[in-house]
Design an enzyme around this catalytic site. Structure first.
Site, PDB file in Angstrom:
ATOM      1  N   TYR A  53       0.841  -1.189   0.000  1.00 26.02           N
ATOM      2  CA  TYR A  53       0.000   0.000   0.000  1.00 26.02           C
ATOM      3  C   TYR A  53       0.879   1.243   0.000  1.00 26.02           C
ATOM      4  CZ  TYR A  53      -4.076  -2.914   1.227  1.00 26.02           C
ATOM      5  OH  TYR A  53      -5.087  -3.853   1.238  1.00 26.02           O
ATOM      6  N   SER A 205     -13.773  -3.640   0.605  1.00 25.15           N
ATOM      7  CA  SER A 205     -14.727  -2.922  -0.261  1.00 25.15           C
ATOM      8  C   SER A 205     -16.177  -3.260   0.086  1.00 25.15           C
ATOM      9  CB  SER A 205     -14.458  -3.228  -1.729  1.00 25.15           C
ATOM     10  OG  SER A 205     -13.189  -2.783  -2.129  1.00 25.15           O
ATOM     11  N   GLY A 214     -24.468   5.556  -2.981  1.00 23.32           N
ATOM     12  CA  GLY A 214     -25.419   6.274  -3.824  1.00 23.32           C
ATOM     13  C   GLY A 214     -24.869   7.522  -4.479  1.00 23.32           C
ATOM     14  N   LYS A 215     -23.595   7.839  -4.228  1.00 24.22           N
ATOM     15  CA  LYS A 215     -23.065   9.105  -4.730  1.00 24.22           C
ATOM     16  C   LYS A 215     -22.846   9.127  -6.236  1.00 24.22           C
ATOM     17  CE  LYS A 215     -18.291   7.883  -3.445  1.00 24.22           C
ATOM     18  NZ  LYS A 215     -17.182   8.247  -2.539  1.00 24.22           N
TER      19      LYS A 215
END
Length: 325
Positions: A53, A205, A214-215
């Site tokens: 990462y 996730s 919902g964005k």
């Protein structure tokens, strides 16, 4: 925050984990510090990272923050090894690479052990028993307290878990895989194997790469991962018509419960059979705090059934009783 046992072990973790995928790359030290403090203040303990990462920067940043912000003993640190930034070889599960990677992770984190160490992926070019031996060595040497795997398919998880139980070896405590209302593939074989072997699931996730909030219903917000050059390919697969129908159902459920789509989607996966703790990654502390406030929400059975139906994957032979097909 409620604490849960990870699989059939004595390790207890918060039922929401904090992910650090973007730390050191898209998330700077200030934002990371705010997230870690908000997570700790909410009673969160499980912090998940990996040696790849941010090219190692996520671990390095987490180590610095633990040194001055949150006591090491208050956190359950999880990291991974085995993924390599090589286009010709995506994974390296050799014992030498894994143990060297663990030592490097400990140095970046500034600690003498991690609480959970996971194989990041299955390596088809290394005998599985060799990779698993690295887990045993790490636990017996005290560099890791518990061991697990990530991104293993059903037969790989079943083989690894059974191998570990067959001898005087380290039991697999957890398995980290993507799981959400938009990605229920693990229910085919991974989930049954994990339940049978007593391995706790750590869904990554859990918000469908952000789509279940919902964005994206009215387009791609300019400040979202979907608008990021590096993350757009990660989000794009979940912007199709099938996903839209599921997002609509989540939004309808949220309206009926006077809550948010984020809370509905996260509560659904958090309370699925076999799940110990979804791993939530956020861009800001405000987003993380919104996710953590799901603690008091439990979805009614009828809402769960409706969401199950609208998102149900197609599993036929041989997963279902052949006589019913």
């Amino acid at each position: 925050m409620e604490q849960r046992h990870l699989g059939r072990t004595g390790l207890r973790v918060s039922r929401i984990g904090l992910g650090t995928l973007t730390w050191g790359r898209d998330t700077d030290e200030h934002d990371a510090a705010e997230q870690l403090k908000a997570f700790w203040d909410a009673g969160g303990t499980l912090v998940d990272t990996a040696d790849v990462y941010g090219g190692g920067e996520a671990e390095y940043l987490l180590g610095r923050l633990m040194d001055r912000l949150v006591p090491r003993q208050d956190l359950v640190l999880s990291t991974k090894a085995g993924s390599v930034p090589d286009p010709d070889r995506r994974t390296d599960g050799s014992r030498g690479h894994l143990l060297a990677a663990l030592d490097a992770s400990l140095a970046r984190l500034g600690t003498d052990h991690v609480d959970l160490w996971q194989l990041h992926a299955y390596d088809p070019n290394t005998p599985l028993e060799e990779s698993l031996q690295a887990l045993d060595i790490a636990v017996r040497s005290g560099r890791a307290r518990y061991a697990g795997v990530a991104n293993f398919c059903g037969w790989q998880l079943a083989k690894a878990g059974t191998w570990q139980l067959a001898g005087d070896r380290t039991r697999l405590a957890g398995a980290q895989l993507e799981y959400s209302l938009l990605q229920r593939g693990i229910e085919r074989e991974v989930l049954p194997a994990a339940l049978d072997l007593g391995i706790g699931l750590l869904p990554s996730s859990p918000l469908g790469r952000g789509v279940l909030t919902g964005k994206y219903r009215s387009g791609t917000p300019t400040d979202s991962r979907g608008a990021s050059e590096t993350m757009a390919p990660f989000v794009e697969p979940y912007l199709d018509d099938a996903a839209s129908r599921i997002v609509d159902a989540v939004t309808t459920a949220a309206d009926g419960l006077a809550t948010t789509p984020l809370h509905v989607a996260l509560a659904w996966v958090r309370d699925r059979p076999g799940v110990t703790a979804p791993i939530v990654g956020a861009r800001t502390a405000r987003q993380l705090t919104a996710a953590l406030s799901v603690e008091t929400l439990s979805l009614p059975d009828e809402i769960c059934r409706a969401l199950d139906d609208v998102s149900a994957p197609v599993h036929r032979y041989p997963d279902h009783d052949w006589s019913t097909l």
